[in-house]
Scaffold this motif. Structure first.
Motif, PDB file in Angstrom:
ATOM      1  N   VAL A  63       6.745   1.470   1.667  1.00 14.99           N
ATOM      2  CA  VAL A  63       5.727   1.883   2.635  1.00 14.99           C
ATOM      3  C   VAL A  63       6.329   2.721   3.762  1.00 14.99           C
ATOM      4  CG1 VAL A  63       4.009   1.075   4.304  1.00 14.99           C
ATOM      5  CG2 VAL A  63       4.239  -0.082   2.106  1.00 14.99           C
ATOM      6  N   GLY A  64       7.334   2.195   4.440  1.00  9.35           N
ATOM      7  CA  GLY A  64       7.920   2.907   5.576  1.00  9.35           C
ATOM      8  C   GLY A  64       8.472   4.274   5.208  1.00  9.35           C
ATOM      9  N   PRO A  65       9.386   4.335   4.231  1.00  9.40           N
ATOM     10  CA  PRO A  65       9.952   5.646   3.879  1.00  9.40           C
ATOM     11  C   PRO A  65       8.920   6.641   3.338  1.00  9.40           C
ATOM     12  CG  PRO A  65      11.331   3.888   3.009  1.00  9.40           C
ATOM     13  CD  PRO A  65      10.086   3.238   3.551  1.00  9.40           C
ATOM     14  N   VAL A  66       8.005   6.159   2.498  1.00 13.52           N
ATOM     15  CA  VAL A  66       7.045   7.080   1.878  1.00 13.52           C
ATOM     16  C   VAL A  66       6.053   7.610   2.903  1.00 13.52           C
ATOM     17  CG1 VAL A  66       5.171   7.252   0.185  1.00 13.52           C
ATOM     18  CG2 VAL A  66       7.325   6.150  -0.436  1.00 13.52           C
ATOM     19  N   ILE A  67       5.475   6.732   3.699  1.00 17.44           N
ATOM     20  CA  ILE A  67       4.487   7.199   4.686  1.00 17.44           C
ATOM     21  C   ILE A  67       5.170   8.030   5.769  1.00 17.44           C
ATOM     22  CG2 ILE A  67       2.808   6.493   6.437  1.00 17.44           C
ATOM     23  CD1 ILE A  67       1.988   4.216   4.640  1.00 17.44           C
ATOM     24  N   CYS A 100      -2.844   8.172  -4.543  1.00 19.06           N
ATOM     25  CA  CYS A 100      -1.546   8.017  -5.217  1.00 19.06           C
ATOM     26  C   CYS A 100      -0.753   6.862  -4.611  1.00 19.06           C
ATOM     27  CB  CYS A 100      -0.735   9.304  -5.100  1.00 19.06           C
ATOM     28  SG  CYS A 100      -1.532  10.727  -5.850  1.00 19.06           S
ATOM     29  N   PHE A 101      -0.716   6.809  -3.290  1.00 21.40           N
ATOM     30  CA  PHE A 101       0.027   5.767  -2.595  1.00 21.40           C
ATOM     31  C   PHE A 101      -0.519   4.387  -2.952  1.00 21.40           C
ATOM     32  CE2 PHE A 101       0.518   2.830   0.922  1.00 21.40           C
ATOM     33  CZ  PHE A 101       1.889   2.849   1.114  1.00 21.40           C
ATOM     34  N   LEU A 102      -1.829   4.255  -2.935  1.00 22.65           N
ATOM     35  CA  LEU A 102      -2.453   2.966  -3.228  1.00 22.65           C
ATOM     36  C   LEU A 102      -2.166   2.522  -4.655  1.00 22.65           C
ATOM     37  CD1 LEU A 102      -4.155   0.797  -1.915  1.00 22.65           C
ATOM     38  CD2 LEU A 102      -6.187   2.064  -2.598  1.00 22.65           C
ATOM     39  N   GLY A 103      -2.246   3.452  -5.604  1.00 22.59           N
ATOM     40  CA  GLY A 103      -1.919   3.121  -6.989  1.00 22.59           C
ATOM     41  C   GLY A 103      -0.472   2.677  -7.135  1.00 22.59           C
ATOM     42  N   ALA A 104       0.427   3.377  -6.460  1.00 19.08           N
ATOM     43  CA  ALA A 104       1.840   3.004  -6.513  1.00 19.08           C
ATOM     44  C   ALA A 104       2.069   1.649  -5.848  1.00 19.08           C
ATOM     45  CB  ALA A 104       2.690   4.081  -5.836  1.00 19.08           C
ATOM     46  N   PHE A 105       1.437   1.409  -4.707  1.00 19.45           N
ATOM     47  CA  PHE A 105       1.582   0.131  -4.005  1.00 19.45           C
ATOM     48  C   PHE A 105       1.114  -1.030  -4.879  1.00 19.45           C
ATOM     49  CE2 PHE A 105       0.202  -3.321  -1.287  1.00 19.45           C
ATOM     50  CZ  PHE A 105       1.242  -3.426  -0.370  1.00 19.45           C
ATOM     51  N   LEU A 106      -0.047  -0.877  -5.487  1.00 21.28           N
ATOM     52  CA  LEU A 106      -0.578  -1.933  -6.352  1.00 21.28           C
ATOM     53  C   LEU A 106       0.336  -2.161  -7.554  1.00 21.28           C
ATOM     54  CD1 LEU A 106      -4.378  -0.978  -6.249  1.00 21.28           C
ATOM     55  CD2 LEU A 106      -3.307  -2.938  -5.135  1.00 21.28           C
ATOM     56  N   SER A 107       0.859  -1.079  -8.124  1.00 19.06           N
ATOM     57  CA  SER A 107       1.746  -1.196  -9.289  1.00 19.06           C
ATOM     58  C   SER A 107       3.069  -1.863  -8.929  1.00 19.06           C
ATOM     59  CB  SER A 107       2.016   0.190  -9.885  1.00 19.06           C
ATOM     60  OG  SER A 107       0.816   0.777 -10.323  1.00 19.06           O
ATOM     61  N   ILE A 108       3.650  -1.459  -7.817  1.00 16.48           N
ATOM     62  CA  ILE A 108       4.921  -2.061  -7.378  1.00 16.48           C
ATOM     63  C   ILE A 108       4.724  -3.543  -7.080  1.00 16.48           C
ATOM     64  CG2 ILE A 108       6.615  -2.100  -5.495  1.00 16.48           C
ATOM     65  CD1 ILE A 108       6.218   1.008  -5.373  1.00 16.48           C
ATOM     66  N   SER A 109       3.632  -3.870  -6.417  1.00 18.15           N
ATOM     67  CA  SER A 109       3.341  -5.274  -6.106  1.00 18.15           C
ATOM     68  C   SER A 109       3.199  -6.091  -7.378  1.00 18.15           C
ATOM     69  CB  SER A 109       2.064  -5.386  -5.278  1.00 18.15           C
ATOM     70  OG  SER A 109       2.195  -4.704  -4.071  1.00 18.15           O
ATOM     71  N   GLY A 110       2.492  -5.544  -8.350  1.00 19.63           N
ATOM     72  CA  GLY A 110       2.333  -6.243  -9.623  1.00 19.63           C
ATOM     73  C   GLY A 110       3.664  -6.458 -10.319  1.00 19.63           C
ATOM     74  N   GLU A 118       1.122  -4.550 -19.410  1.00 24.52           N
ATOM     75  CA  GLU A 118      -0.295  -4.677 -19.753  1.00 24.52           C
ATOM     76  C   GLU A 118      -1.070  -5.408 -18.654  1.00 24.52           C
ATOM     77  OE1 GLU A 118       2.029  -5.869 -22.130  1.00 24.52           O
ATOM     78  OE2 GLU A 118       2.024  -4.068 -23.369  1.00 24.52           O
ATOM     79  N   GLU A 119      -0.489  -6.483 -18.137  1.00 23.84           N
ATOM     80  CA  GLU A 119      -1.137  -7.236 -17.054  1.00 23.84           C
ATOM     81  C   GLU A 119      -1.270  -6.376 -15.798  1.00 23.84           C
ATOM     82  OE1 GLU A 119       0.427 -11.775 -18.052  1.00 23.84           O
ATOM     83  OE2 GLU A 119       1.698 -10.425 -16.882  1.00 23.84           O
ATOM     84  N   ASN A 120      -0.242  -5.595 -15.523  1.00 24.71           N
ATOM     85  CA  ASN A 120      -0.274  -4.736 -14.341  1.00 24.71           C
ATOM     86  C   ASN A 120      -1.352  -3.662 -14.494  1.00 24.71           C
ATOM     87  OD1 ASN A 120       0.556  -4.004 -11.780  1.00 24.71           O
ATOM     88  ND2 ASN A 120       2.609  -3.411 -12.384  1.00 24.71           N
ATOM     89  N   VAL A 121      -1.457  -3.068 -15.674  1.00 33.28           N
ATOM     90  CA  VAL A 121      -2.483  -2.055 -15.924  1.00 33.28           C
ATOM     91  C   VAL A 121      -3.879  -2.678 -15.799  1.00 33.28           C
ATOM     92  CG1 VAL A 121      -3.499  -0.555 -17.701  1.00 33.28           C
ATOM     93  CG2 VAL A 121      -1.024  -0.531 -17.298  1.00 33.28           C
TER      94      VAL A 121
END
Length: 177
Positions: A63-67, A100-110, A118-121
């Motif tokens: 979050v910090g570096p990307v934003i 894009c950020f939200l999709g990446a955040f949700l994916s990283i969290s998963g 498959e569960e993450n998708v």
């Protein structure tokens, strides 16, 4: 409180990148604590410290570096402090970056929560649209004000203060199985 703010500003002037990253990670952690204690009502005995540490690591490393980097790029792409420039920055932020950020955040969290691909998708398909719609209710007015009134080196801090509430929602969302 004034002394704390002054110290923060001095550190922000000397070490903007480091302070932005530490601020982001800390406030993502605060959001998770609020989520566990106020939204999920876990209580102190059932607080998941590992989850809070994972969320903080996402804040520190993602979050910090990307934003922070995005705001620098955005400031170069759209120059000026006019209302028109603020609107252009908000539109670029919300239409290009946020999805894009939200999709990446949700994916990283998963992934950090141990979900299989498959569960993450599946979780992403379930939660992404709702999270993006919620994003659009909160962030456009915040970002217009942020881009119009706030100097570049304080933008991430302003966003992260507002994001305590947003992070509480997001951490609840990404940890809801």
């Amino acid at each position: 409180m004034a002394g704390l703010w002054k110290s923060y500003q001095v550190l922000m002037t000397k070490y903007p990148w480091s302070v932005q990253i530490v601020t982001a990670g800390s406030l993502v952690g605060v959001g998770d604590v609020i989520s566990q204690q106020l939204i999920e009502r876990r209580g102190l005995n059932n607080h998941n410290v590992t989850r809070t540490a994972k969320m903080m690591s996402i804040g520190f490393c993602f979050v910090g570096p990307v934003i922070g980097s995005w705001y620098k790029v955005l400031d170069r792409l759209v120059v000026g402090g006019t209302k028109s420039a603020a609107m252009k920055k908000m539109l670029a932020d919300q239409l290009c970056f946020a999805p894009c950020f939200l999709g990446a955040f949700l994916s990283i969290s998963g992934a950090l929560n141990g979900l299989t691909l498959e569960e993450n998708v599946t979780k992403l398909k379930r939660d992404y649209t709702d999270a993006l719609i919620s994003n659009y209710y909160l962030w456009p007015p915040v970002q217009i004000a942020n881009f119009y009134f706030i100097p570049l080196h304080h933008r991430l801090a302003v966003v992260q203060i507002v994001a305590v509430a947003w992070n509480s929602y997001l951490t609840w969302k990404v940890n809801k199985m």
